[in-house]
Design a protein around this motif. Sequence first.
Motif, PDB file in Angstrom:
ATOM      1  N   UNK A 154       1.574  19.648   0.251  1.00 51.57           N
ATOM      2  CA  UNK A 154       1.735  20.278   1.559  1.00 51.57           C
ATOM      3  C   UNK A 154       1.459  19.279   2.682  1.00 51.57           C
ATOM      4  N   UNK A 155       0.405  18.486   2.548  1.00 53.66           N
ATOM      5  CA  UNK A 155       0.107  17.457   3.549  1.00 53.66           C
ATOM      6  C   UNK A 155       1.267  16.486   3.677  1.00 53.66           C
ATOM      7  N   UNK A 156       1.779  16.061   2.527  1.00 50.56           N
ATOM      8  CA  UNK A 156       2.861  15.075   2.524  1.00 50.56           C
ATOM      9  C   UNK A 156       4.108  15.643   3.183  1.00 50.56           C
ATOM     10  N   UNK A 157       4.460  16.857   2.838  1.00 50.38           N
ATOM     11  CA  UNK A 157       5.665  17.482   3.413  1.00 50.38           C
ATOM     12  C   UNK A 157       5.504  17.723   4.912  1.00 50.38           C
ATOM     13  N   UNK A 158       4.300  18.118   5.310  1.00 48.70           N
ATOM     14  CA  UNK A 158       4.062  18.428   6.720  1.00 48.70           C
ATOM     15  C   UNK A 158       4.042  17.171   7.576  1.00 48.70           C
ATOM     16  N   UNK A 159       3.419  16.110   7.043  1.00 53.98           N
ATOM     17  CA  UNK A 159       3.293  14.873   7.820  1.00 53.98           C
ATOM     18  C   UNK A 159       4.551  14.017   7.740  1.00 53.98           C
ATOM     19  N   UNK A 160       5.149  13.933   6.523  1.00 48.99           N
ATOM     20  CA  UNK A 160       6.361  13.116   6.357  1.00 48.99           C
ATOM     21  C   UNK A 160       6.109  11.668   6.723  1.00 48.99           C
ATOM     22  N   UNK A 161       7.203  10.935   6.956  1.00 47.18           N
ATOM     23  CA  UNK A 161       7.107   9.599   7.548  1.00 47.18           C
ATOM     24  C   UNK A 161       6.603   8.515   6.623  1.00 47.18           C
ATOM     25  N   UNK A 162       5.477   7.932   6.955  1.00 46.24           N
ATOM     26  CA  UNK A 162       5.000   6.672   6.393  1.00 46.24           C
ATOM     27  C   UNK A 162       4.860   6.708   4.870  1.00 46.24           C
ATOM     28  N   UNK A 163       5.360   5.651   4.211  1.00 45.74           N
ATOM     29  CA  UNK A 163       5.137   5.436   2.791  1.00 45.74           C
ATOM     30  C   UNK A 163       4.300   4.173   2.614  1.00 45.74           C
ATOM     31  N   UNK A 164       3.249   4.229   1.810  1.00 49.55           N
ATOM     32  CA  UNK A 164       2.390   3.049   1.637  1.00 49.55           C
ATOM     33  C   UNK A 164       3.068   1.970   0.804  1.00 49.55           C
ATOM     34  N   UNK A 165       2.439   0.811   0.739  1.00 49.44           N
ATOM     35  CA  UNK A 165       2.992  -0.372   0.079  1.00 49.44           C
ATOM     36  C   UNK A 165       2.830  -0.267  -1.434  1.00 49.44           C
ATOM     37  N   UNK A 166       3.905   0.121  -2.123  1.00 55.46           N
ATOM     38  CA  UNK A 166       3.852   0.259  -3.574  1.00 55.46           C
ATOM     39  C   UNK A 166       3.881  -1.094  -4.276  1.00 55.46           C
ATOM     40  N   UNK A 167       4.501  -2.082  -3.659  1.00 51.97           N
ATOM     41  CA  UNK A 167       4.593  -3.400  -4.286  1.00 51.97           C
ATOM     42  C   UNK A 167       3.215  -4.011  -4.484  1.00 51.97           C
ATOM     43  N   UNK A 168       2.306  -3.779  -3.549  1.00 50.71           N
ATOM     44  CA  UNK A 168       0.953  -4.317  -3.677  1.00 50.71           C
ATOM     45  C   UNK A 168       0.245  -3.719  -4.887  1.00 50.71           C
ATOM     46  N   UNK A 169       0.466  -2.436  -5.142  1.00 44.07           N
ATOM     47  CA  UNK A 169      -0.112  -1.793  -6.321  1.00 44.07           C
ATOM     48  C   UNK A 169       0.433  -2.427  -7.588  1.00 44.07           C
ATOM     49  N   UNK A 170       1.746  -2.621  -7.621  1.00 43.85           N
ATOM     50  CA  UNK A 170       2.372  -3.217  -8.799  1.00 43.85           C
ATOM     51  C   UNK A 170       1.833  -4.617  -9.067  1.00 43.85           C
ATOM     52  N   UNK A 171       1.675  -5.409  -8.005  1.00 40.66           N
ATOM     53  CA  UNK A 171       1.135  -6.762  -8.182  1.00 40.66           C
ATOM     54  C   UNK A 171      -0.282  -6.724  -8.741  1.00 40.66           C
ATOM     55  N   UNK A 172      -1.059  -5.790  -8.253  1.00 37.85           N
ATOM     56  CA  UNK A 172      -2.438  -5.667  -8.744  1.00 37.85           C
ATOM     57  C   UNK A 172      -2.458  -5.349 -10.237  1.00 37.85           C
ATOM     58  N   UNK A 173      -1.570  -4.466 -10.669  1.00 36.46           N
ATOM     59  CA  UNK A 173      -1.535  -4.071 -12.068  1.00 36.46           C
ATOM     60  C   UNK A 173      -0.982  -5.162 -12.966  1.00 36.46           C
ATOM     61  N   UNK A 174       0.084  -5.806 -12.534  1.00 34.11           N
ATOM     62  CA  UNK A 174       0.706  -6.817 -13.383  1.00 34.11           C
ATOM     63  C   UNK A 174      -0.215  -8.025 -13.549  1.00 34.11           C
ATOM     64  N   UNK A 175      -1.064  -8.298 -12.577  1.00 29.98           N
ATOM     65  CA  UNK A 175      -1.975  -9.435 -12.658  1.00 29.98           C
ATOM     66  C   UNK A 175      -3.062  -9.244 -13.706  1.00 29.98           C
ATOM     67  N   UNK A 176      -3.285  -7.996 -14.136  1.00 26.26           N
ATOM     68  CA  UNK A 176      -4.273  -7.755 -15.188  1.00 26.26           C
ATOM     69  C   UNK A 176      -3.602  -7.417 -16.520  1.00 26.26           C
ATOM     70  N   UNK A 177      -2.281  -7.590 -16.579  1.00 28.69           N
ATOM     71  CA  UNK A 177      -1.573  -7.444 -17.849  1.00 28.69           C
ATOM     72  C   UNK A 177      -0.976  -6.089 -18.114  1.00 28.69           C
ATOM     73  N   UNK A 178      -0.930  -5.217 -17.100  1.00 30.89           N
ATOM     74  CA  UNK A 178      -0.389  -3.861 -17.300  1.00 30.89           C
ATOM     75  C   UNK A 178       1.121  -3.871 -17.069  1.00 30.89           C
ATOM     76  N   UNK A 179       1.847  -3.491 -18.111  1.00 34.90           N
ATOM     77  CA  UNK A 179       3.309  -3.457 -18.053  1.00 34.90           C
ATOM     78  C   UNK A 179       3.869  -2.041 -18.104  1.00 34.90           C
TER      79      UNK A 179
END
Length: 471
Positions: free
Chosen positions: A177-202
């Motif tokens: 509900x918060x997401x639908x009501x606020x809409x708009x901004x999406x956070x940086x998913x690439x940064x999450x992926x980099x964090x995971x891949x650096x510790x070996x998570x595929x």
Amino acid sequence: MNSAKRDVPALLLRRADLFGHGLGDCRLRNGLIAEVGPILRPHPDETVIDCDNGALLPGLADHHLHLAAMAAAAESFDIARVSRSTLATVMSRVPPGPDGWVRVVGYDDETHGFLDRYSLDEWRCIGPVRVQHRSGALWVVDSDALRELGADTADHPGVERDELGRPTGRLWRADSWLRETLGGHRPDMAAVSRRLVAVGITHVADASPDAGPATVAADAVAGDHIVQHVMVMAEASGPADHPRLAVGPVKIVVADHDLPELGTLVSRIRRAHAQHRSVALHCVSRVALALTLAALRDAGHREGDRIEHCAVADDAALAEIAALQLRVITQPTLVARRGDDYWARAEPQDRADLWRYGSLLRAGIRTAPSSDAPYGDPDPWFCLRAAATRRTASGRVLGSDERVEGRIALRGMLSRLSDPGGAARRIERGHAADLVLLDRPLRDALLNPRAEHVRGTFIMGEIRYDAGDLV
């Protein structure tokens, strides 16, 4: 970018401690393991990487996390270490994020006290503020935020109201509900992926129950912002139309603050099964687990049905979980991070049954570790240490019989997303070239598991993380 169309160079990994084989070489071509052997002759078009006896493993899997929430948490202000006495002063100085809101994580009612709209108003934040409870189940917002959300007339059942019908600012299970009501901004998913891949998570299982986060994750995979293989678990997940995207079991939250009727839960399970999907049921209390097991008895079992967390389970519950052939996804790092708090808050009769792991395996239950990030730590090597020691921040061992050796917990991380706790993926010809290379043999790495041991991570044959010395 669709990774199936990427131009991936041929690689020869030499002198590796190959998982399941011993010392040898491994050739990668077209996203697959093309050849494994003691000594392989380099081809002219190959890049040769000397592994220097380092372990080469199938890439690690995190069987339960929340990608969009991880990205949002990275853009939030964490109050976990802020004292109650200084909280208002600290928060009055926090600038708003990219969406104009002050977004806060790490709220703990024991540490920071009860929060509602009126206590947040006293913080005098620069912009509307929303605060997430550490469990992820509750948001607290101030009066400015309630006005922006139109909460006075909102019909979302999670909007808590006082005896006069006024919103208290406490929003339960209201993420979508918060997401639908606020809409708009999406956070940086690439940064999450980099964090995971650096510790070996595929490989990751996105355990978000709502379609919104699942769509964000799927879009990030399609755009190559998330480079891992992702299994989404929202009920409304669409078809998987990307080689690194899959649709998994239907995530169902059995929320303690609003337990569903037995018949309602049975109907949801049967609906998922009718769609040829198993179910993944979130249970963090003894009551929620008992209700879940009763519902599964009525609804019937489907291969792949699983319990998420299983935070409190006695021997009788373990026997029933085993009889129903359910799997369990557990989180050892939550014991390390929050074990003292769990011990303090638990009823005395529940303490021996908290966050069991070794007992699950001994009962014959297929069990896999995970992080529940951002609510737990996404570092899988910390997870291995936590599983082996069960040591809390104060030094208490929470359930010595629940300790699990690193090599056994690692095998859970090597199981397929579709088969958590099942057989470890292998390094064999024709298998996907999703691999992690360590800087030392596996036996040595498991003596003191550390993320710093990761030299490189390969996904579909492509180097997606290089600690600095691969090529």
